[in-house]
Design an enzyme around this catalytic site. Structure first.
Site, mmCIF file in Angstrom:
data_model
loop_
_atom_site.group_PDB
_atom_site.id
_atom_site.type_symbol
_atom_site.label_atom_id
_atom_site.label_comp_id
_atom_site.label_asym_id
_atom_site.label_seq_id
_atom_site.Cartn_x
_atom_site.Cartn_y
_atom_site.Cartn_z
ATOM 1 C CB SER A 241 -0.917 0.025 1.212
ATOM 2 O OG SER A 241 -1.580 1.277 1.309
ATOM 3 C CE LYS A 290 -10.749 -2.616 -2.895
ATOM 4 N NZ LYS A 290 -10.478 -1.861 -4.131
ATOM 5 N NE ARG A 395 -14.318 -13.519 -7.720
ATOM 6 C CZ ARG A 395 -13.235 -13.121 -7.058
ATOM 7 N NH1 ARG A 395 -13.341 -12.694 -5.804
ATOM 8 N NH2 ARG A 395 -12.044 -13.166 -7.612
#
Length: 511
Positions: A241, A290, A395
């Site tokens: 990150s 998420k 998915r």
């Protein structure tokens, strides 16, 4: 204070390390005597302490900790006493060897200005605050100047116990956990009262420690106090990150007392139970949470609800409820739209174009996770025709049904030849640091795409974008999406309008 550990095989290398640490902004250095080859206490201590460019903390680690000490306990004690006599600013004793000695022996030999640090290493954090307090009380009874507790974190949810003991200790204290899961215990130490944090020297990394430069520049460690609000990125892994490089300088620029830290989370349920303080008013959410984090929000914004993915969670001040948002959707789609508009019209004056430049275009999406869902729903609202590939075909199929698109097996992607003018969007971690040499499609097909977008932003120009640029496609970096979604997060976190120009300059300079 920021302390830089210096461990080297020779006195000359240690002295060089001390000067390097000072140049990088350390307030003091920690010298590991047991790392010096053929260590001679009188000769080497005199050389080290007479050449110190900044305050020094002396350590001589005991053999049972798996370090390099070849002497007995008495030798350790004599060496550390000598360091004190020769002018060491701080001398650290381990509780195992020093408790009885410091509690019972004649204290006259401890003359001088050196401060004594009494340390205790725990393989895991003790199960309760009360048990940890008992250890600290035992240490405190020795009358040491500073107490130090180091643990090994198995889970980020263990760290609040350290924060509790830090904030309630009656004497100066250092407390932190090592490892990636324990990183925030270092970064948040000043908020809870730790008198010292550790930072590694550039080029001489210490596992689990940020560099001195990161502490000063990315985390603005000197500005943290008890009133600092904590924002974190919930992710696994989290080391990639760059959020702290953007959010923390922006907080400083706007005069907002906040810090943004990476949070390595293994279990969302345990995490949200452990970190429920109003002092932690917001989170970013990354891979792989998420979609799952939706279930932990008390309320979800309609857009995020329809997408089924949340990348921003805000704690509502009035009642402490967690509200989920999705800032990825608009950030990614507007980034693609803007570059298409610029290429077609030469400029963009902030006008709204109807229809969208995505209208009617084939939108080939790789990845049906949280970021992929945001892209798919955004493309749908703009009138694109959507084709989805994901390693999990079920998915991909579920997302395709939600956006009236088409799902295809991931293994067919290398053989897919798109129609001219199509848009490719990578929403997988493929190509992310450190595995930067991979791309999700065959290079030969890239020339058929009008636009190639990559949600990966580390590195800034991925292998996919390099190959797409060489094939003549218009490239959109994940950095642009990252910037736009971060600006929207800043608005939600602070209630203030994000300084776009300032944040863009940081991205251009630091990413």
């Amino acid at each position: 204070m920021v302390c830089a550990p210096v461990a080297a095989g020779t006195v000359a290398e240690v002295i060089e390390g001390m000067h390097k640490a000072k140049g990088e902004g350390a307030d003091m250095v920690e010298i590991r005597l047991d790392c010096i080859r053929h260590f001679n206490p009188k000769q080497h201590l005199h050389s080290l302490l007479s050449n110190k460019p900044l305050p020094v903390l002396i350590l001589y680690r005991p053999v049972w900790e798996g370090d390099n000490l070849a002497g007995d306990v008495e030798c350790q004690l004599e060496t550390l006493c000598l360091a004190r006599e020769l002018g060491a600013d701080y001398v650290e004793f381990d509780l195992k060897i020093a408790y009885d000695f410091l509690a019972k022996e004649d204290q006259k030999k401890w003359c001088g200005s050196s401060k004594l640090i009494l340390s205790c290493y725990l393989e895991s954090i003790i199960s309760s605050n009360e048990a940890l307090n008992e250890v600290v009380s035992r240490m405190q009874s020795t009358k040491a100047d500073i107490l130090k507790v180091v643990t090994e974190a198995n889970d980020i949810t263990e760290l609040p116990k350290l924060f509790h003991v830090l904030s309630h200790c009656q004497v100066p204290m250092i407390a932190y956990s090592i490892g990636e899961r324990g990183l925030i215990s270092q970064l948040l130490g000043p908020k809870f009262g730790s008198v010292l944090i550790y930072g590694s020297i550039e080029g001489k990394p210490v596992p689990g420690l940020p560099t001195i430069d990161h502490l000063r520049q990315a985390y603005r460690i000197e500005d943290i106090n008890a009133y600092t609000k904590v924002f974190g990125l919930i992710s696994k892994p989290v080391g990639h990150s760059k959020g702290p490089l953007l959010h923390n300088p922006t907080f400083k620029h706007m005069g907002y007392n906040g810090i943004y830290v990476p949070m390595f989370v293994d279990d969302l349920n345990k995490f949200f139970r452990a970190y429920s303080s109003p002092d932690i008013p917001g989170f970013s959410v990354g891979i792989p949470y998420k979609e799952a984090v939706v279930n932990f929000c008390d309320e979800v914004h309609p857009l995020a609800q329809s997408i089924g993915a949340v990348n921003t969670v805000v704690r509502r001040p009035s009642d402490g409820k967690l509200i989920g948002f999705n800032t990825d959707c608009e950030a990614s789609i507007t980034a693609i739209e803007d570059v298409l508009t610029l290429k077609v019209n030469g400029r963009n004056n902030g006008e709204t174009f109807h229809p969208s430049p995505l209208s009617g275009k084939l939108f080939v999406l790789v990845g049906a996770g949280g970021a992929g869902r945001a892209l798919a729903f955004g493309a749908k609202t703009k009138g694109a025709r959507i084709m989805i590939y994901d390693i999990d075909f079920g998915r991909a199929k579920a997302l395709a049904e939600a956006v009236s698109g088409e799902a295809r097996p991931f293994e067919h992607l290398p053989f897919f030849k798109p129609e001219r003018g199509a848009i490719l969007a990578n929403a997988t971690p493929i190509g992310m640091h450190p595995n930067t040499d991979r791309i999700p499609v065959e290079k030969e097909t890239l020339g058929d795409y009008r636009v190639v977008f990559d949600a990966v932003y580390n590195p800034r120009k991925t292998s996919l974008l390099k190959a797409a640029e060489a094939a003549g496609a218009i490239c959109v970096s994940g950095v642009e999406m990252f910037l736009r979604q971060a600006m929207a997060q800043f608005n939600l976190f602070t209630g203030h309008k994000a300084p776009e120009e300032f944040m863009r300059e940081i991205v251009m300079a630091k990413f």
